[in-house]
Design a protein around this motif. Structure first.
Motif, PDB file in Angstrom:
ATOM      1  N   PHE A  26       0.813  -1.219   0.000  1.00 18.78           N
ATOM      2  CA  PHE A  26       0.000   0.000   0.000  1.00 18.78           C
ATOM      3  C   PHE A  26       0.846   1.268   0.000  1.00 18.78           C
ATOM      4  N   GLY A  27       1.977   1.259   0.700  1.00 17.53           N
ATOM      5  CA  GLY A  27       2.820   2.455   0.734  1.00 17.53           C
ATOM      6  C   GLY A  27       3.250   2.885  -0.653  1.00 17.53           C
ATOM      7  N   ILE A  28       3.689   1.941  -1.462  1.00 11.49           N
ATOM      8  CA  ILE A  28       4.118   2.247  -2.827  1.00 11.49           C
ATOM      9  C   ILE A  28       2.939   2.667  -3.684  1.00 11.49           C
ATOM     10  N   LEU A  29       1.807   1.970  -3.557  1.00  9.40           N
ATOM     11  CA  LEU A  29       0.628   2.291  -4.365  1.00  9.40           C
ATOM     12  C   LEU A  29       0.088   3.682  -4.040  1.00  9.40           C
ATOM     13  N   ILE A  30       0.047   4.014  -2.751  1.00  8.95           N
ATOM     14  CA  ILE A  30      -0.496   5.314  -2.340  1.00  8.95           C
ATOM     15  C   ILE A  30       0.417   6.461  -2.776  1.00  8.95           C
ATOM     16  N   THR A  31       1.716   6.327  -2.556  1.00  7.96           N
ATOM     17  CA  THR A  31       2.625   7.414  -2.947  1.00  7.96           C
ATOM     18  C   THR A  31       2.630   7.616  -4.465  1.00  7.96           C
ATOM     19  N   VAL A  52       6.762   6.600   4.328  1.00  9.68           N
ATOM     20  CA  VAL A  52       5.811   7.397   3.546  1.00  9.68           C
ATOM     21  C   VAL A  52       5.723   8.805   4.122  1.00  9.68           C
ATOM     22  N   LEU A  53       5.812   8.929   5.440  1.00 14.40           N
ATOM     23  CA  LEU A  53       5.767  10.240   6.083  1.00 14.40           C
ATOM     24  C   LEU A  53       6.923  11.117   5.615  1.00 14.40           C
ATOM     25  N   SER A  57       3.862  13.974   3.226  1.00 15.24           N
ATOM     26  CA  SER A  57       2.403  13.877   3.179  1.00 15.24           C
ATOM     27  C   SER A  57       1.878  13.074   4.368  1.00 15.24           C
ATOM     28  N   LYS A  58       1.305  13.765   5.335  1.00 22.59           N
ATOM     29  CA  LYS A  58       0.715  13.068   6.479  1.00 22.59           C
ATOM     30  C   LYS A  58      -0.509  12.236   6.081  1.00 22.59           C
ATOM     31  N   PRO A  59      -1.373  12.739   5.157  1.00 21.74           N
ATOM     32  CA  PRO A  59      -2.502  11.897   4.726  1.00 21.74           C
ATOM     33  C   PRO A  59      -2.053  10.587   4.093  1.00 21.74           C
ATOM     34  N   ALA A  60      -0.986  10.632   3.295  1.00 21.21           N
ATOM     35  CA  ALA A  60      -0.482   9.409   2.665  1.00 21.21           C
ATOM     36  C   ALA A  60       0.052   8.445   3.715  1.00 21.21           C
ATOM     37  N   ALA A  61       0.756   8.988   4.702  1.00 16.84           N
ATOM     38  CA  ALA A  61       1.299   8.140   5.768  1.00 16.84           C
ATOM     39  C   ALA A  61       0.179   7.531   6.600  1.00 16.84           C
ATOM     40  N   ALA A  62      -0.854   8.324   6.897  1.00 13.77           N
ATOM     41  CA  ALA A  62      -1.981   7.827   7.687  1.00 13.77           C
ATOM     42  C   ALA A  62      -2.731   6.733   6.931  1.00 13.77           C
ATOM     43  N   LEU A  66      -3.140   2.797   8.136  1.00  9.63           N
ATOM     44  CA  LEU A  66      -4.440   2.156   8.293  1.00  9.63           C
ATOM     45  C   LEU A  66      -4.590   0.942   7.387  1.00  9.63           C
ATOM     46  N   LEU A  67      -4.141   1.063   6.143  1.00  6.74           N
ATOM     47  CA  LEU A  67      -4.292  -0.038   5.194  1.00  6.74           C
ATOM     48  C   LEU A  67      -3.341  -1.189   5.507  1.00  6.74           C
ATOM     49  N   ASP A  68      -2.124  -0.870   5.926  1.00 10.57           N
ATOM     50  CA  ASP A  68      -1.187  -1.935   6.312  1.00 10.57           C
ATOM     51  C   ASP A  68      -1.692  -2.679   7.554  1.00 10.57           C
ATOM     52  N   GLY A  69      -2.264  -1.932   8.499  1.00 11.77           N
ATOM     53  CA  GLY A  69      -2.862  -2.584   9.655  1.00 11.77           C
ATOM     54  C   GLY A  69      -4.126  -3.341   9.269  1.00 11.77           C
ATOM     55  N   GLY A  70      -4.894  -2.747   8.374  1.00 15.14           N
ATOM     56  CA  GLY A  70      -6.149  -3.352   7.949  1.00 15.14           C
ATOM     57  C   GLY A  70      -5.976  -4.679   7.240  1.00 15.14           C
ATOM     58  N   LYS A  71      -4.895  -4.808   6.465  1.00 16.56           N
ATOM     59  CA  LYS A  71      -4.731  -6.070   5.734  1.00 16.56           C
ATOM     60  C   LYS A  71      -4.398  -7.217   6.689  1.00 16.56           C
ATOM     61  N   GLY A  72      -3.685  -6.921   7.769  1.00 14.01           N
ATOM     62  CA  GLY A  72      -3.440  -7.953   8.773  1.00 14.01           C
ATOM     63  C   GLY A  72      -4.733  -8.360   9.460  1.00 14.01           C
ATOM     64  N   ALA A  73      -5.552  -7.368   9.794  1.00 11.59           N
ATOM     65  CA  ALA A  73      -6.838  -7.642  10.442  1.00 11.59           C
ATOM     66  C   ALA A  73      -7.771  -8.393   9.497  1.00 11.59           C
ATOM     67  N   LEU A  74      -7.785  -7.991   8.234  1.00 10.53           N
ATOM     68  CA  LEU A  74      -8.672  -8.624   7.257  1.00 10.53           C
ATOM     69  C   LEU A  74      -8.359 -10.105   7.096  1.00 10.53           C
ATOM     70  N   ALA A  75      -7.082 -10.435   7.001  1.00 13.17           N
ATOM     71  CA  ALA A  75      -6.690 -11.836   6.848  1.00 13.17           C
ATOM     72  C   ALA A  75      -7.187 -12.675   8.027  1.00 13.17           C
TER      73      ALA A  75
END
Length: 202
Positions: A26-31, A52-53, A57-62, A66-75
Motif C-alpha cells: 500500500f505504501g508504494i501504491l499510495i505514494t 511514507v511520512l 504527506s501526512k494523509p499518505a502516511a496515515a 491504516l491499510l497496512d494494519g487493515g490487511k493484517g486484520a482482514l486476513a
C-alpha cells in the motif's frame, strides 16, 4: 460457526490467501497514486508508513498505516469467519510475512509493525489495544519510533497470557522474533545512539 471443515489443505489455502492479502504494498501504491514519487528512492526506501511520512504527506502516511494494519486484520477476520481460530492464526502470520517479504517486490518489503498491530487487534482485541498502548508509551518515552515497535512486539506474548489468550502466545512469540529480525539495523543504531528520534530534523 465455521463453514469449512479443518484440514491441512484448508489451512494451506488460508496461508496463501493471508500471504497475498499481506503482500499488497500500500505504501508504494499510495505514494504513486498521489504523485509523491518512487517510495523506494525516498528516505530508507522502506514501504511502511514511517517512510511514507518522509514524503511530507501526512494523509499518505496515515492511509498507509491504516491499510497496512487493515490487511493484517482482514486476513485474520476472514479466515476466522470461514474456518476458525487455527486458520485465523495461520492467515495472520502469513499476512505479516507477506508484508515483510512480498513476492511482487522481490521479497523486499516493510518491517511489519502496522500489520502486526492490525492482526493483533483482530486476533485478540484486548491484546491489540494493549500492544498499541505499549507502542505509544515506548515511542513517547524514548522519542524513537522503532523502540515503541520493539517494546510492543516484546510485550505481546505477555499480554496474551495476562489477558487470557494463551492459545495465541506461540504466534505472538514467532511474530516478535520476526519483528526483531526486521529491526536489526534499528537495534544497532539504538545501541550506538544513532537511531533518529521522532521530530528530529533530517
Amino acid at each position: 460457526m465455521p463453514i469449512i471443515e479443518h484440514s491441512q489443505t484448508v489451512l494451506l489455502l488460508w496461508a496463501v490467501i493471508g500471504y497475498l492479502i499481506g503482500s499488497v504494498p500500500f505504501g508504494i501504491l499510495i505514494t504513486k497514486a498521489m504523485g509523491l514519487g518512487n517510495l523506494r528512492d525516498i528516505g530508507s526506501g522502506n514501504i511502511g508508513a514511517t517512510n511514507v511520512l518522509r514524503t511530507g504527506s501526512k494523509p499518505a502516511a496515515a492511509a498507509t498505516l491504516l491499510l497496512d494494519g487493515g490487511k493484517g486484520a482482514l486476513a485474520v477476520l476472514l479466515a476466522r469467519a470461514m474456518v476458525g481460530e487455527d486458520a485465523a492464526q495461520v492467515a495472520g502470520l502469513l499476512a505479516f510475512l507477506g508484508h515483510c517479504f512480498p513476492v511482487w517486490l522481490k521479497f523486499k518489503g516493510g518491517k511489519g509493525v502496522a500489520t502486526f498491530l492490525g492482526l493483533m487487534l483482530a486476533l485478540a482485541w484486548p491484546v491489540g489495544i494493549a500492544c498499541c498502548a505499549t507502542w505509544l508509551a515506548g515511542a513517547y518515552l524514548s522519542r524513537i519510533s522503532s523502540v515503541g515497535a520493539l517494546v510492543a512486539a516484546l510485550s505481546s506474548p505477555i499480554w496474551m497470557v495476562i489477558l487470557g489468550y494463551p492459545q495465541a502466545m506461540a504466534l505472538a512469540i514467532v511474530l516478535t522474533l520476526i519483528v526483531f529480525v526486521r529491526h536489526a539495523a534499528n537495534i544497532r543504531r539504538i545501541l550506538s545512539g544513532k537511531e533518529p528520534r521522532i521530530g528530529a530534523g533530517k
